[in-house]
Design an enzyme around this catalytic site. Structure first.
Site, short mmCIF file in Angstrom:
data_model
loop_
_atom_site.label_atom_id
_atom_site.label_comp_id
_atom_site.label_asym_id
_atom_site.label_seq_id
_atom_site.Cartn_x
_atom_site.Cartn_y
_atom_site.Cartn_z
N ARG A 1 0.84 -1.21 0.00
CA ARG A 1 0.00 0.00 0.00
C ARG A 1 0.87 1.26 0.00
NH1 ARG A 1 -4.22 0.16 4.73
NH2 ARG A 1 -5.22 -1.47 3.50
N ARG B 1 -2.43 6.76 9.85
CA ARG B 1 -2.47 6.27 8.46
C ARG B 1 -2.52 7.44 7.47
NH1 ARG B 1 -4.54 0.96 8.08
NH2 ARG B 1 -3.77 -0.24 9.84
N LYS C 1 -4.67 1.54 14.67
CA LYS C 1 -4.55 2.52 13.59
C LYS C 1 -5.26 3.82 13.98
CE LYS C 1 -7.13 -0.45 11.10
NZ LYS C 1 -7.85 -1.07 10.00
N LYS D 1 -6.84 7.51 12.08
CA LYS D 1 -7.10 8.12 10.77
C LYS D 1 -7.54 9.58 10.87
CE LYS D 1 -8.21 3.68 8.70
NZ LYS D 1 -9.22 2.83 8.04
N CYS E 1 -15.60 -2.90 -1.27
CA CYS E 1 -14.23 -3.13 -0.80
C CYS E 1 -13.56 -4.24 -1.61
CB CYS E 1 -14.23 -3.49 0.66
SG CYS E 1 -14.77 -5.19 0.94
N CYS F 1 -8.06 -10.41 0.34
CA CYS F 1 -8.24 -10.02 1.74
C CYS F 1 -8.40 -11.24 2.64
CB CYS F 1 -9.45 -9.10 1.88
SG CYS F 1 -9.70 -8.65 3.61
N CYS G 1 -16.95 -8.22 4.61
CA CYS G 1 -16.99 -8.58 6.03
C CYS G 1 -17.36 -7.33 6.81
CB CYS G 1 -15.63 -9.14 6.49
SG CYS G 1 -14.43 -7.89 6.99
N CYS H 1 -14.51 -1.50 5.28
CA CYS H 1 -13.52 -0.78 4.48
C CYS H 1 -14.12 0.09 3.38
CB CYS H 1 -12.51 -1.75 3.88
SG CYS H 1 -11.61 -2.66 5.15
FE1 SRM Z 1 -9.61 -1.72 5.69
C1 SRM Z 1 -8.40 -4.37 7.40
C2 SRM Z 1 -8.53 -3.02 2.83
C3 SRM Z 1 -10.18 1.24 4.18
C4 SRM Z 1 -11.50 -0.72 8.36
N1 SRM Z 1 -8.59 -3.40 5.21
C5 SRM Z 1 -8.13 -4.35 6.07
C6 SRM Z 1 -7.22 -5.35 5.35
C7 SRM Z 1 -5.82 -4.87 5.45
C8 SRM Z 1 -7.38 -6.82 5.79
C9 SRM Z 1 -6.47 -7.35 6.86
O1 SRM Z 1 -6.33 -6.73 7.92
O2 SRM Z 1 -5.94 -8.44 6.64
C10 SRM Z 1 -7.77 -5.20 3.91
C11 SRM Z 1 -6.81 -5.56 2.77
C12 SRM Z 1 -7.58 -6.04 1.56
C13 SRM Z 1 -6.78 -6.15 0.34
O3 SRM Z 1 -6.55 -7.31 -0.11
O4 SRM Z 1 -6.40 -5.16 -0.25
C14 SRM Z 1 -8.31 -3.79 3.95
N2 SRM Z 1 -9.27 -1.00 3.89
C15 SRM Z 1 -8.91 -1.73 2.80
C16 SRM Z 1 -9.04 -0.92 1.53
C17 SRM Z 1 -8.01 -1.27 0.47
C18 SRM Z 1 -10.46 -1.14 1.02
C19 SRM Z 1 -10.81 -0.58 -0.33
O5 SRM Z 1 -11.68 -1.22 -0.93
O6 SRM Z 1 -10.30 0.45 -0.74
C20 SRM Z 1 -8.92 0.49 2.11
C21 SRM Z 1 -7.50 0.95 2.24
C22 SRM Z 1 -7.43 2.32 2.82
C23 SRM Z 1 -6.05 2.92 2.84
O7 SRM Z 1 -5.55 3.25 1.77
O8 SRM Z 1 -5.51 3.10 3.93
C24 SRM Z 1 -9.50 0.27 3.50
N3 SRM Z 1 -10.58 0.01 6.21
C25 SRM Z 1 -10.81 1.07 5.39
C26 SRM Z 1 -11.82 1.94 5.95
C27 SRM Z 1 -12.40 3.16 5.29
C28 SRM Z 1 -11.79 4.45 5.74
O9 SRM Z 1 -10.81 4.47 6.49
O10 SRM Z 1 -12.31 5.49 5.32
C29 SRM Z 1 -12.20 1.35 7.15
C30 SRM Z 1 -13.33 1.87 8.08
C31 SRM Z 1 -12.89 3.02 8.91
C32 SRM Z 1 -12.16 2.57 10.12
O11 SRM Z 1 -10.94 2.46 10.08
O12 SRM Z 1 -12.80 2.25 11.12
C33 SRM Z 1 -11.41 0.15 7.30
N4 SRM Z 1 -9.87 -2.41 7.57
C34 SRM Z 1 -10.73 -1.88 8.49
C35 SRM Z 1 -10.74 -2.74 9.65
C36 SRM Z 1 -11.57 -2.50 10.94
C37 SRM Z 1 -10.82 -1.66 11.88
C38 SRM Z 1 -11.47 -1.60 13.23
O13 SRM Z 1 -11.33 -0.61 13.91
O14 SRM Z 1 -12.10 -2.56 13.66
C39 SRM Z 1 -9.84 -3.80 9.37
C40 SRM Z 1 -9.50 -4.97 10.29
C41 SRM Z 1 -8.47 -4.64 11.30
O15 SRM Z 1 -7.85 -3.58 11.28
O16 SRM Z 1 -8.29 -5.50 12.17
C42 SRM Z 1 -9.32 -3.56 8.05
FE1 SF4 Z 2 -11.45 -7.21 3.66
FE2 SF4 Z 2 -13.54 -6.87 5.21
FE3 SF4 Z 2 -12.05 -4.78 4.53
FE4 SF4 Z 2 -13.59 -5.92 2.73
S1 SF4 Z 2 -14.30 -4.91 4.59
S2 SF4 Z 2 -11.41 -5.35 2.43
S3 SF4 Z 2 -13.50 -8.04 3.29
S4 SF4 Z 2 -11.39 -6.47 5.78
#
Ligand code: SRM
Ligand code: SF4
Length: 567
Positions: free
Chosen positions: A67, A136, A201, A203, A424, A430, A469, A473
């Site tokens: 990333r 981030r 994390k 943000k 997502c 993922c 899930c 994201c």
């Molecule tokens: Fe996310 C985890 C992809 C934005 C909340 N996210 C992940 C992981 C890294 C899976 C993992 O932990 O093994 C995913 C990788 C998938 C892949 O194969 O690429 C993933 N998140 C993404 C992206 C690529 C989704 C997309 O379709 O664009 C976004 C990358 C953002 C970036 O450039 O930094 C992405 N993730 C978000 C957002 C949206 C936002 O920030 O506006 C959220 C919700 C906001 C938030 O943070 O609460 C988000 N991602 C999560 C979470 C839940 C965090 C939590 O507090 O519970 C996880 C799981 C974790 O961290 O344990 C997660």
């Molecule tokens: Fe993966 Fe769940 Fe984030 Fe989708 S919402 S990219 S399935 S961690």
């Protein structure tokens, strides 16, 4: 070993990454997998191959996601071209614009990881801190209209990036052949992060009213400028947004950020530092599922948190009540737009942010030409679209021709729901995906489009989002309608968020099969079409007809709450 111990014992995020990198193994050892995230990469496996390989008693097909951290989504044409080449050389030939204005390369092999990361760095972009328990990527409204307010938000995005970049030289040592500190050497000071970095994390997001195009309420800390006489006087702070939760675990829930205070510009960075330090000191380090700032805000209260922040700030800082905020939409300014300086910008719709070439449409080839031949600077959007800017009007037809030659669809003919929608990444990369998302979303929208056109709702601003899930994201919980993966082919449907991003949805259906989603959506749309008042949006219709407390409650994300419909 707990994650907290891993961080503390890692010698400022070095661990044994460098040694592990040198082995022939296709993957890293467990503790290094965790540390790798801080360096901007996730160890994954190709989930399409999992079952077959298990049957064949083979190891998982390990791959890495890389990333790149791009504050405000701003990159030069050359930096974009570097990513395009990296995707072709080390990845699977696709690039993914993320929902936080970053670029991801998928399917990188361990043996290529170092060169992949080094190449990205040579272009002036880093992957350091794109993931991990640190601040981030800072998202900021990407509209490239030159104005004092917009200049200030981009400056702030860069300032935040600089202030919150971890000081450890681990990254440079491991990936960029920087000078190594000996095993007995002095470790760097981490004035903000300390030994164990943040509990989770963190943000930041910066939005300019009335367009909430970065979903400001989904951030741990949202910042909104207030202008006086055309110049930024200060920023309103919102705190405690975050969307992750686990199905069935009521201790976890998504939350919108709440107003904290208003701070004059000279003290904005200091206030941001104080907020991060308060979360560093008080965030729940005993449970990673309960460690985000939102839990402090919602469980101990915003007043308590404000006090914690103020005690960490210069008493001379001018702090007052948050300004009232009004939003109209989370959408991007799609298509051609005036930049205000005689030039134009073009926002191109990219389905789910995936830049790739297929027989039917070649996004990657088209964007490569726009970057290579014309050198237009680029902005990535939080809706996973791409903006080319500084375009002289004389080149408009040529640019359109490039897009037509590569069959890039013109978004003006799409339903508003498709233009706004987002899914997502999910499968096959993922590791947390419970169900499909990106790979099925456009087909679901094809069917929903038929209903929208039949009901003459094609121009309605309907915000539909999907995730594989409950981690959120693609920010499903503030959408009008969202599908959140529960298990293979099964989804929870949430309804009742807002196309302005400022209201939470609630569970409406606990388990819907993928194929049934369009039929269920048709039900909502028919009700809306029949009973709406003239000019009323789906968001406003749902708000008017459902009794629900204005503050979201954790239960509404886990169970269908009885509510009386007001007709
Ligand atoms: Fe996310 C985890 C992809 C934005 C909340 N996210 C992940 C992981 C890294 C899976 C993992 O932990 O093994 C995913 C990788 C998938 C892949 O194969 O690429 C993933 N998140 C993404 C992206 C690529 C989704 C997309 O379709 O664009 C976004 C990358 C953002 C970036 O450039 O930094 C992405 N993730 C978000 C957002 C949206 C936002 O920030 O506006 C959220 C919700 C906001 C938030 O943070 O609460 C988000 N991602 C999560 C979470 C839940 C965090 C939590 O507090 O519970 C996880 C799981 C974790 O961290 O344990 C997660
Ligand atoms: Fe993966 Fe769940 Fe984030 Fe989708 S919402 S990219 S399935 S961690």
């Amino acid at each position: 070993m707990s994650f907290e111990d891993v961080k503390r014992d890692s010698r400022r995020l070095r661990g044994a990454l460098a040694q592990d990198l040198q082995t022939d193994s296709s993957h890293f050892q467990e503790e290094n997998v965790q540390l790798l995230k801080f360096h901007g990469s996730y160890q994954q496996d190709d989930r399409d191959q999992r079952v077959e390989r298990r049957k064949q008693k083979q190891d998982k097909a390990y791959i890495f996601m890389v990333r790149s951290k791009i504050p405000g989504g701003m990159l030069t044409a050359e930096q974009y071209l570097t990513h395009d080449r990296v995707a072709g050389t080390y990845g699977n030939g696709t690039l993914r614009i993320t929902s936080r204005q970053d670029l991801q390369t998928h399917f990188v092999l361990k043996g290529d990881l170092k060169e992949c990361i080094a190449t990205i760095n040579r272009s002036g972009i880093t992957t350091w801190g794109a993931c991990g328990d640190v601040v981030r990527n800072v998202v900021a409204s990407p509209i490239p209209i030159d104005s004092p307010v917009r200049r200030d938000i981009w400056r702030l995005a860069r300032e935040l990036k600089d202030v919150f970049t971890a000081r450890s030289r681990a990254y440079s040592e491991i990936w960029l052949d920087g000078e190594k500190i000996g095993t007995g050497g002095e470790l760097e000071e981490e004035p903000i992060y300390g030994d164990a970095y943040l509990p989770r994390k963190f943000k930041f997001g910066i939005a300019v009213p009335p367009r909430n195009d970065i979903d400001v309420y989904a951030n741990d800390c949202g910042l909104v400028p207030f202008a006086k006489n055309g110049e930024v006087e200060g920023y309103t702070f919102l705190v405690g947004g975050g969307f992750g939760m686990s199905h069935g675990n009521r201790k976890t829930y998504p939350a919108l950020a709440k107003p904290l205070f208003y701070v004059k510009r000279p003290y904005v960075i200091e206030a941001c530092k104080a907020i991060v330090l308060a979360q560093r000191d008080h965030g729940d380090r005993s449970d990673r599922k309960h460690a985000r700032l939102k839990y402090l805000i919602y469980e101990r209260g915003v007043d308590w948190f404000r006090q914690e922040v103020l005690t960490r700030m210069d008493p001379r800082a001018e702090v007052s009540e948050a300004k009232p905020l009004l939003w109209t939409t989370v959408s991007d300014m799609m298509g051609w737009n005036e930049q205000g300086d005689g030039r134009l910008f073009l926002c191109v719709w990219v389905p789910d942010g995936r830049i790739k070439d297929a027989e039917s449409v070649q996004y990657r080839a088209a964007f490569r030409i726009l970057a290579e031949k014309y050198g237009f600077p680029i902005r990535l959007t939080s809706n996973c679209n791409i903006i080319f800017h500084d375009i002289p009007p004389a080149l408009k037809d040529e640019v359109d021709q490039v897009l037509r030659d590569h069959r890039v669809p013109d978004s003006t003919h799409m339903t508003e729901a498709r233009r706004l929608g987002m899914a997502c990444v999910a499968l096959p990369t993922c590791g947390l995906a419970l169900a499909e998302s990106e790979r099925v979303f456009q087909e679901i929208l094809d069917q929903i489009d038929v209903h929208l056109r039949e009901l003459r709702l094609e121009n309605e601003p309907l915000l539909i989002r999907m995730t594989g899930c409950p981690n959120g994201c693609a920010r499903p919980y503030n959408a009008d309608i969202a599908f959140v993966g529960k298990s293979h082919g099964k989804y929870v449907i949430f309804v009742g968020g807002s196309h302005r991003g400022d209201r939470m949805a609630a569970v409406d259906q606990k388990m819907v099969l993928l194929d049934d989603i369009p039929r269920v959506v048709r039900g909502y749309l028919e009700e809306f079409a029949q009973h709406r008042q003239p000019g009323e949006s789906f968001t406003d219709y749902w708000g008017r007809t459902r009794h629900r407390s204005s503050d979201a409650r954790p239960e509404q994300f886990h169970a269908v709450i009885e509510e009386s419909a007001v007709s």
